[in-house]
Design an enzyme around this catalytic site. Structure first.
Site, mmCIF file in Angstrom:
data_model
loop_
_atom_site.group_PDB
_atom_site.id
_atom_site.type_symbol
_atom_site.label_atom_id
_atom_site.label_comp_id
_atom_site.label_asym_id
_atom_site.label_seq_id
_atom_site.Cartn_x
_atom_site.Cartn_y
_atom_site.Cartn_z
ATOM 1 N N THR A 27 69.422 3.236 53.368
ATOM 2 C CA THR A 27 69.990 4.298 54.196
ATOM 3 C C THR A 27 71.180 3.739 54.967
ATOM 4 O O THR A 27 71.386 2.528 55.035
ATOM 5 C CB THR A 27 68.955 4.841 55.205
ATOM 6 O OG1 THR A 27 68.599 3.798 56.129
ATOM 7 C CG2 THR A 27 67.700 5.336 54.500
ATOM 8 N N VAL A 58 67.359 -0.405 56.913
ATOM 9 C CA VAL A 58 67.709 0.408 58.078
ATOM 10 C C VAL A 58 68.892 -0.263 58.768
ATOM 11 O O VAL A 58 68.823 -1.447 59.113
ATOM 12 C CB VAL A 58 66.522 0.524 59.062
ATOM 13 C CG1 VAL A 58 66.869 1.475 60.202
ATOM 14 C CG2 VAL A 58 65.257 0.975 58.340
ATOM 15 N N ILE A 84 66.837 -5.147 57.732
ATOM 16 C CA ILE A 84 67.888 -4.714 58.654
ATOM 17 C C ILE A 84 69.256 -4.841 57.997
ATOM 18 O O ILE A 84 69.639 -5.933 57.542
ATOM 19 C CB ILE A 84 67.856 -5.540 59.955
ATOM 20 C CG1 ILE A 84 66.444 -5.541 60.567
ATOM 21 C CG2 ILE A 84 68.879 -4.989 60.945
ATOM 22 C CD1 ILE A 84 65.901 -4.172 60.903
ATOM 23 N N LYS A 85 69.982 -3.726 57.930
ATOM 24 C CA LYS A 85 71.332 -3.746 57.367
ATOM 25 C C LYS A 85 72.329 -4.143 58.452
ATOM 26 O O LYS A 85 72.380 -3.538 59.523
ATOM 27 C CB LYS A 85 71.709 -2.370 56.800
ATOM 28 C CG LYS A 85 71.020 -2.049 55.497
ATOM 29 C CD LYS A 85 71.473 -0.710 54.927
ATOM 30 C CE LYS A 85 72.808 -0.821 54.249
ATOM 31 N NZ LYS A 85 73.182 0.442 53.553
ATOM 32 N N ILE A 86 73.122 -5.151 58.130
ATOM 33 C CA ILE A 86 74.087 -5.712 59.068
ATOM 34 C C ILE A 86 75.474 -5.659 58.430
ATOM 35 O O ILE A 86 75.643 -6.037 57.260
ATOM 36 C CB ILE A 86 73.748 -7.186 59.380
ATOM 37 C CG1 ILE A 86 72.326 -7.312 59.954
ATOM 38 C CG2 ILE A 86 74.774 -7.783 60.330
ATOM 39 C CD1 ILE A 86 72.147 -6.805 61.348
#
Length: 224
Positions: A27, A58, A84-86
């Site tokens: 997402t 996310v 975790i998307k960074i």
């Protein structure tokens, strides 16, 4: 190569997860913004995970290291399975390094070059997302860059996983698999398009027509 669905739409996720062909969902803020704003963000993410049962990325929205780390910790408090998307920015790399120390998996997003991909891996990324379609949009060869990155991973023995993202058509899926990407994250419409072929439809129509003819002839023979 595993297939992920790139969406925040629950109906799309439910439909595709029932086919048994996806292993995760990615997402981002743009995808979430397309959904009903009255829906609670946390509940949407948890429902996505309930439907898929696999990887769910996310994305954070902070642009400084401290903010990204803080957001990541807050996310894993209510969703321990989150990746975790960074974003691929210097402060993002610093956040990835810190989160890696804490055992929190990360997906470095908005990667457009081999040098960025190498930096993301070195910082400790679990996943590195290469944006094919957006590269094509500015007259770069996204697949060629993905090929370079996959070759580097093979030569260097890197263990982070390569995600082919920004998939625009079924050919991107084929080329990503050929290049050696570990994952392709695909929009719903492109994934469904990739499952169709006019020869399949025509063949099924012929099978059903022939079977109906068989039943008709059988019924006639039984009356004689």
């Amino acid at each position: 190569m595993e297939l992920y669905l790139d969406t925040a739409n629950l109906q799309e996720i439910k439909e595709v997860s029932e086919l048994g062909i996806i292993r995760g969902v990615t997402t981002n803020p743009t995808l979430l913004a397309k959904e009903d704003p009255s829906v609670d963000f946390k509940q949407r993410i948890l429902e996505i995970h309930r439907l898929v049962g696999g990887h769910v990325s996310v994305e954070v929205v902070s642009t400084d290291k401290e903010g990204m780390v803080r957001e990541a910790e807050e996310i894993v408090e209510w969703f321990p399975e989150a990746t975790i998307k960074i974003p691929m920015i210097p402060q993002g790399l610093a956040a990835v390094k810190e989160l890696s120390k804490r055992g929190i998996p990360t997906n470095v997003t908005l990667v457009f070059s081999a040098t960025q991909a190498i930096a993301a891996h070195q910082a400790g990324a679990s996943y590195v997302s290469i944006f094919l379609g957006r590269l094509d949009d500015i007259a770069y060869d996204g697949i060629a860059i993905l090929n370079d990155i996959c070759e580097i991973w093979d030569v260097q023995g890197y263990d982070s996983l390569i995600i082919a993202a920004s998939i625009r058509n079924p050919l991107h899926i084929i080329e990503a698999a050929r290049a050696g990407a570990d994952i392709a994250t695909i929009p719903y419409n492109v994934l469904m398009q990739s499952l169709k072929n006019p020869l399949t439809d025509r063949g099924l129509e012929n099978f059903l027509r022939d079977y109906d003819r068989y039943l008709t002839e059988r019924q006639k023979s039984m009356l004689i």
